[in-house]
Design an enzyme around this catalytic site. Structure first.
Site, PDB file in Angstrom:
ATOM      1  N   GLY A 489     -97.661 -27.756  38.704  1.00 28.10           N
ATOM      2  CA  GLY A 489     -97.924 -26.518  39.431  1.00 28.10           C
ATOM      3  C   GLY A 489     -97.610 -25.268  38.636  1.00 28.10           C
ATOM      4  N   SER A 528     -89.503 -29.338  30.374  1.00 26.21           N
ATOM      5  CA  SER A 528     -89.364 -28.618  31.651  1.00 26.21           C
ATOM      6  C   SER A 528     -88.952 -27.174  31.402  1.00 26.21           C
ATOM      7  CB  SER A 528     -88.321 -29.296  32.561  1.00 26.21           C
ATOM      8  OG  SER A 528     -88.684 -30.624  32.814  1.00 26.21           O
ATOM      9  N   THR A 531     -91.519 -23.022  33.310  1.00 27.87           N
ATOM     10  CA  THR A 531     -91.230 -22.129  34.445  1.00 27.87           C
ATOM     11  C   THR A 531     -90.244 -21.063  33.990  1.00 27.87           C
ATOM     12  OG1 THR A 531     -91.658 -23.791  36.114  1.00 27.87           O
ATOM     13  CG2 THR A 531     -90.176 -21.999  36.753  1.00 27.87           C
ATOM     14  N   ALA A 734     -84.717 -18.820  37.906  1.00 28.96           N
ATOM     15  CA  ALA A 734     -85.243 -20.189  37.848  1.00 28.96           C
ATOM     16  C   ALA A 734     -84.909 -20.902  36.542  1.00 28.96           C
ATOM     17  CB  ALA A 734     -86.752 -20.160  38.028  1.00 28.96           C
ATOM     18  N   GLY A 736     -85.817 -25.090  34.788  1.00 29.13           N
ATOM     19  CA  GLY A 736     -86.727 -26.225  34.956  1.00 29.13           C
ATOM     20  C   GLY A 736     -86.116 -27.369  35.738  1.00 29.13           C
ATOM     21  N   GLY A 738     -88.620 -30.392  36.523  1.00 27.10           N
ATOM     22  CA  GLY A 738     -89.667 -31.398  36.702  1.00 27.10           C
ATOM     23  C   GLY A 738     -89.280 -32.778  36.206  1.00 27.10           C
ATOM     24  N   GLU A 739     -88.793 -32.839  34.977  1.00 28.43           N
ATOM     25  CA  GLU A 739     -88.422 -34.142  34.421  1.00 28.43           C
ATOM     26  C   GLU A 739     -87.201 -34.720  35.119  1.00 28.43           C
ATOM     27  OE1 GLU A 739     -88.454 -34.232  29.891  1.00 28.43           O
ATOM     28  OE2 GLU A 739     -88.511 -32.110  30.364  1.00 28.43           O
TER      29      GLU A 739
END
Ligand code: FES
Ligand code: FES
Lengths: 784, 152
Positions: A489, A528, A531, A734, A736, A738-739
Site C-alpha cells: 500500500g 520496510s 513509508t 511513522a 516501517g 511490513g516485514e
C-alpha cells in the site's frame, strides 16, 4: 495537536480499483508487438562443476532460433553488496539449475526446444551443501577468487575459505557476565531455507535500440538499483546510467525475491545482442524456487546467562548461515543479524559471530524479515525455556529484559523511542495470558506461546529517497516517487501524506509505480523503509510546494506568509476571514496582477531524504563505534493453538500481534500487513519444507509438493493491535512494519507446542509428522 | 490449426488454435485478455481461473480446442457494468495487496455466490481454497465475501 484529515485514516487503496477489476497491468501483461523475442535458459545439472565446452550447433538449427548466448558473451560480474555474481556461469557452475546459456528465438516453443539441444560438457567437482561442511579444513572452495571481489567496506571476507563475511560484535565483558549468571542455557537451533512464493513469476523484457538506449520492463522491487547495477555491469559495452531506463509495472508479490538484481540482468544483457528487438525472459514456478533468491538457512548456537530473577547477564550467539552459491545480497542478511542478534533486550555483555558461508545451493538473499525470523526462532525459544526453568512467567521474564529507549544496542548506539512494553502488555491482555484455555476434546492438547520481535531496516548508511510533486491545472497532483507498491500500500500512504499537507483529497492525487527516466531516485523497496524514508521525501516535497504557494500568495496579495494556511484546496488567512485563493486558480497559470502581468508559474515540490546520522564505520573486531541501523521497529505476539494428538496437526485458534509502527498512516493497510504476515509466518513453521537430493537438486519446486497455506489453513482468529510511539524522524512519527509481522510467529508457535505437549522443537519446520514422531519418542521415554 | 468459436464475456470470438494450445495462453497471448494470470501452470494456484459455462475452472489445465462452442467469462466480463457488490466490498476493505490472485479469487467467489447466495464461512473458504494468495492471509477476502452474502 492539529487534527489530521488524511493521515491516520483507513483510506481505500488508490490501486484498489485496478486490482479488483483486472485492469492492473503486471510485466507479463505488457504487449511488445510481433517483433518480440523469447529467451529460454539452459540450466546446469550439477551443484558444482567446471564447464568444459558448450556446443550450440544443434540448437541453432531449430527454425526460429536467433542466437545462443553464454557466459563468454558477458564476462562481467555484478552484485549489490559484493560483486560475486555472473550473468551466466563463467567457467564454473555453483548450484544445481544455474543459468549456463540462453537461446533466443522468435517463439517460446522454439526457444524451449533449442535450449534442450545445447550440449554442455562438465567436469563435476566435489560439492558442499551444508555450512558446517563448508567450514571444514580442506573443504572445496566455491569462490577461489573471493579475495578479488569488490565489496562494501562493512564486509569482511576470509580469503581462501568459504566465509564470505564475518560480522563480529563484542560488547561489555561476556566472560564476567556468564560468571555472574545463576543459570546458563546453551543450545542449537536450526532454521532451513524457504522460498518466497510470490504468485507472480519474475519477468523481464529488455530492448536495446539502435540508438543505444536500453529499456527494461521488470517485475521489480528495485528499479533504480537495477538501473545502477545494469549500467555498472554493462559499462564495458559503452552503456551509461542515462542510457538505461527501467520501467516497473505492478508487482504480483515480492517479499524480497524481486529486490536487487537477479534474472532481470539476463534480459538486459541478451538485449544488447539482439539490437532493436524486445526480448522477454519469463521465469516459471520451478525456477521461482531454485533460481531466484532463497531465504538463507541457519544453524544458530545460543548461550544465555541469567540471574535467578530472570535478568540477562550475558549472551553469546554464533550463527552459521547457509548463504548459497552467491552472496552479493545475502551477506547483508548475515550482517544485519550479526548486529541485532541480542533481540529486543537489554544485554550489557554480548558477543555475536555471524558467518556468511558459501554452499553449492541456490543463492540466499533477502526474504521478508531479512534474517530476523531465523535468529528469533532460537532466541525466543530460549527465553521461554529459561523462564520456565526459573519458574518465572515467560511474559514477565520478557518484561524484565525488554529494551527501552536509550538502552545501548549491541553495537553501542542508543535504542530509539519504542512501545515494546506497551506491546507486551496489550498482547498479554488480549490473549488472556493468565487464563488456561481448555482443549475441545480428549484427543486434543491446547497451548499458548508468546514472542517478542524487533527489526531494523538493513541498508547502506546513505540510502536515500526522493520525490517530485507536480500540480495540474485543476489542483490535482502527480506525485512522482520510485518506491514500489508491492501490495503493502506504499502508493496510497504516500498520497495520504501529500494530501495532508496540501489539503488536496487523495482521489485527486495520482501516484504510480515508477519509470526511472521520469521518477526521481529511490534506492529500493526493501527493509520496510519506504513509508519512513520515502514518506519523508514526500512530506518535504509537499512542504516545498506549500511554501511556493504561500510565497506566491503573500507577494501577490499583500498578506503575511505566516498567517496563511490551506483548507480544502484553498489558501486562507488566519486574520482575514474572507481571504480565499483556490489552488486551481493559480497552481499552473499563476496569479494575475492589476497591470495584467502574471506572477508565479507551475508549482512543483521537491523532497529528498537521507538519514545523515547513519554510519557503518566501526571497529571490525567489536562493531562498536558506528550507527549502522537508523531505528528498530518492535512488537509482541501470542498464540493459542490446539494439537490433534493422533495426527500432530496444529490448528491455530487465536493470534494477537501488536506492532509499534510509530504512526499508522493507514491503519487498514497496517492491519492487512499483520494478517498476511502472520499467515506467512505460520506457513514457514508448520507447512513449508524444501527438499534437496544428494546432488543438491531441489526436489519439490512446485506448489503440489511445497505447500503454502490455502484459505482452509488460516487461524480461527487474528487480532491486530497498533501501538504508536512516534519515531522522531519519521513522517508523522511513522516507521516501517511490513516485514516485521511474520517475525514472532515461528517461536511463538514452537513455544505454544511445548506448552501443549511438553515437547521442545528446535528445528523448523515443525510439521505434523515431526510432532507425531516427537510424541512417540516422548511416550517411549515415559514408558522406560 | 483449427478454428474455434466461443463466447467470451458475452461476445462471440473466433480464433485459430493448435491442438496442444492451452486456454490460458490463448486468452492471454492470442486474444489479449490479461486478467487470467499464470502462477504455476500446473493447476495448483488458481490465478488462471475463468468461468466456463458457469463454473470456475483453471484455464492452465484446459486445451483451448475443448472450448469450441462454450461460454467463458473472465474478470473483464464481470466488470463491464461497473463493480459488482463483491468487488465493491473487496475494494472498500482493502482486501487485496499485490492483487495478482484477485481475478481468480473474485471469479471463484462469484461462482459460489451464484449457486449459493448465502454460504457459510466454511463454504466460502472451500470456494477459494484453490486460489493461492501469498499476501493477505485470506481473512480480508473471506470477510468481504461474507459481508456481501449476508447483505444481499
Ligand atoms: S496457473 Fe493455473 S492453477 Fe496456477
Ligand atoms: S494479494 Fe498478492 S497474491 Fe493475493
Amino acid at each position: 495537536m492539529e487534527e489530521l484529515k488524511f493521515v491516520g485514516h483507513p483510506a481505500v487503496r488508490i490501486d484498489g480499483k485496478e486490482k479488483v477489476t483486472g485492469a492492473a497491468v503486471y510485466t507479463d501483461d505488457l504487449e511488445f508487438g510481433p517483433d518480440l523475442l523469447y529467451a529460454e535458459i539452459v540450466e546446469g545439472p550439477h551443484a558444482h562443476a567446471m564447464i568444459r565446452a558448450i556446443d550450440a550447433s544443434e540448437a541453432m538449427k531449430v527454425p526460429g532460433v536467433i542466437c545462443v548466448v553464454t557466459g563468454k558473451d558477458f564476462p562481467y560480474n555484478f552484485g549489490l553488496y559484493m560483486k560475486d555474481r555472473f550473468i551466466f556461469a563463467q567457467d564454473r557452475v555453483r548450484f544445481f539449475g544455474e543459468q549456463i546459456a540462453a537461446v533466443v528465438a522468435r517463439t517460446p516453443q522454439a526457444a524451449k526446444k533449442a535450449a534442450r539441444l545445447v550440449q554442455v560438457n562438465y567436469s563435476p567437482l566435489p560439492k558442499v551443501v551444508s555450512p558446517l561442511e563448508a567450514l571444514r579444513e580442506g573443504a572445496d572452495l566455491i569462490h577461489p577468487d573471493l579475495k578479488h571481489y569488490e565489496h562494501v567496506p562493512w564486509f569482511f571476507p576470509k580469503p581462501d575459505t568459504n566465509i564470505a563475511h564475518h560480522r563480529k560484535v563484542r560488547k561489555g565483558n561476556v566472560e564476567q557476565g556468564f560468571a555472574e549468571a545463576d543459570y546458563i542455557l546453551e543450545d542449537t537451533y536450526e532454521v532451513p531455507r524457504y522460498a518466497h512464493c510470490a504468485i507472480e513469476y519474475h519477468a523481464a523484457v529488455a530492448k536495446y535500440d539502435h540508438s543505444g538506449r536500453l529499456t527494461v520492463w521488470a517485475s521489480s522491487q528495485s528499479p533504480h538499483t537495477q538501473r545502477n547495477l545494469f549500467a555498472i555491469a554493462l559499462a564495458p559495452l559503452g552503456i551509461r546510467h542515462n542510457d538505461v531506463r527501467v520501467i516497473a509495472p505492478h508487482v504480483g508479490g515480492g517479499f524480497g525475491s524481486k529486490a536487487g538484481v537477479t534474472m532481470e540482468i539476463i534480459a538486459a544483457a541478451i538485449a544488447t545482442k539482439v539490437k532493436g528487438h524486445p526480448v522477454k525472459v519469463l521465469w516459471n514456478r520451478e525456477r521461482e524456487f531454485y533460481n531466484t533468491y532463497q531465504r538463507l538457512g541457519v544453524v544458530a548456537k545460543l548461550k544465555i546467562g541469567v540471574k535467578s530473577d530472570g535478568r540477562i547477564t550475558a549472551l553469546h550467539h554464533s550463527l552459521f548461515w547457509d548463504a548459497g552459491a552467491y552472496v552479493e545480497y545475502g551477506a547483508n542478511v548475515v550482517n544485519a543479524v550479526g548486529l541485532s542478534a541480542i533481540g529486543p533486550y537489554r544485554v550489557d555483555n554480548a558477543s555475536i559471530d555471524s558467518y556468511c558461508i558459501y554452499t553449492n545451493l541456490p543463492p540466499g538473499g533477502p526474504y521478508r524479515g531479512f534474517g530476523y525470523s531465523e535468529f528469533l526462532f532460537g532466541l525466543e525459544s530460549h527465553m521461554e525455556r529459561m523462564a520456565k526453568h526459573l519458574g518465572i512467567d515467560p511474559v514477565e521474564m520478557r518484561r524484565r529484559n525488554a529494551i527501552r529507549a536509550g538502552d545501548i544496542t549491541a553495537y553501542g548506539a542508543k535504542m530509539n523511542p519504542n512501545g515494546l512494553h506497551q506491546a507486551i502488555d496489550a498482547v498479554a491482555k488480549e490473549i488472556k495470558w493468565h487464563e488456561t484455555p481448555s482443549p475441545s476434546g480428549p484427543d486434543m492438547a491446547i497451548g499458548k506461546g508468546f514472542s517478542l520481535f524487533w527489526k531494523a531496516p538493513a541498508m547502506p548508511p546513505n540510502t536515500s529517497s526522493s520525490c517530485f510533486l507536480k500540480f495540474n491545472e485543476d489542483a490535482s497532483i502527480n506525485l512522482l516517487v520510485s518506491g514500489m507498491d508491492l501490495g503493502q500500500g506504499f502508493l496510497t500512504v504516500m498520497a495520504q501524506i501529500a494530501a495532508e499537507i496540501l489539503s488536496v483529497p487523495i482521489s485527486k492525487i495520482r501516484t504510480e509505480n515508477p519509470d526511472t527516466d521520469r521518477n526521481p531516485y529511490e534506492w529500493q523497496t526493501v527493509a520496510s523503509h519506504v513509508t519512513w524514508g520515502c514518506g519523508n521525501a514526500v512530506k518535504r516535497a509537499a512542504l516545498d510546494a506549500r511554501e511556493q504557494i504561500f510565497s506566491l500568495a503573500a507577494r501577490t496579495h499583500d498578506v503575511p506568509k505566516d498567517l496563511l494556511y490551506l483548507e480544502d484546496e484553498v489558501v486562507k488567512c488566519k486574520r482575514r476571514p474572507g481571504f480565499a485563493l483556490p489552488l486551481k486558480d493559480f497552481v499552473i497559470h499563476g496569479i494575475q496582477m492589476e497591470d495584467g502581468t502574471f506572477k508565479g508559474g507551475p508549482i512543483m515540490g521537491r523532497g529528498v531524504f537521507m538519514p545523515e546520522y547513519a554510519s557503518t564505520k566501526a571497529d571490525p573486531e567489536t562493531s562498536q563505534g558506528g550507527h549502522p541501523n537508523v531505528h528498530y521497529t518492535v512488537g509482541a505476539a501470542a498464540a493459542i493453538i490446539e494439537i490433534d494428538k493422533q495426527t500432530g496437526r496444529v490448528q491455530v485458534k487465536k493470534v494477537v500481534e501488536a506492532v509499534d509502527c510509530g504512526k499508522a498512516i493507514n491503519p487498514s493497510l497496517v492491519k492487512g500487513q499483520i494478517t498476511g504476515g502472520i499467515l506467512q509466518g505460520i506457513s514457514t513453521v508448520l507447512y513449508e519444507e524444501m527438499k534437496f537430493d544428494h546432488r543438491g537438486k531441489m526436489l519439490n519446486p512446485n506448489f503440489t509438493d511445497y505447500k503454502i497455506p490455502t484459505a482452509l489453513d488460516i487461524p480461527d482468529e487474528v487480532i491486530p493491535l497498533i501501538i504508536e510511539v512516534p519515531e522522531p524522524d519519521g513522517p508523522y512519527g511513522a516507521r516501517g512494519m511490513g516485514e516485521h509481522t511474520m517475525l514472532p510467529v515461528a517461536p511463538m508457535i514452537a513455544n505454544a507446542i511445548e506448552d501443549a505437549l511438553g515437547i521442545r522443537m528446535k528445528s523448523m519446520p515443525i510439521t505434523a509428522e515431526k510432532i507425531c514422531l516427537a510424541m512417540t519418542g516422548l511416550k517411549k521415554q515415559q514408558e522406560k | 490449426m483449427k478454428k474455434i468459436s466461443f463466447t467470451l464475456n458475452g461476445e462471440l470470438r473466433q480464433v485459430d488454435v493448435a491442438p496442444n494450445e492451452i486456454l490460458l495462453e490463448v486468452l492471454r497471448y492470442k486474444i489479449g485478455v490479461k486478467s487470467p494470470k499464470c502462477g504455476c501452470d500446473t493447476g495448483d494456484c488458481g490465478a488462471c481461473t475463468v468461468i466456463l459455462n458457469g463454473k470456475a475452472v483453471r484455464s492452465c489445465l484446459i486445451f483451448a480446442i475443448e472450448i469450441n462452442g462454450q461460454e467463458i467469462v473472465t474478470l473483464e466480463g464481470l466488470s463491464k457494468d461497473g463493480l459488482t457488490p463483491l468487488q465493491k466490498a473487496l475494494l472498500d476493505r482493502n482486501a487485496f495487496q499485490c492483487g495478482y490472485c484477485a481475478p481468480g479469487m473474485i471469479l471463484s467467489a462469484t461462482c459460489l455466490m451464484s449457486g449459493n447466495p448465502h454460504p457459510s464461512e466454511e463454504e466460502i473458504k472451500e470456494s477459494i481454497a484453490g486460489n493461492l494468495c501469498r499476501c493477505t492471509g485470506y481473512q480480508p477476502v473471506i470477510d468481504a465475501i461474507s459481508e456481501v452474502t449476508k447483505k444481499h
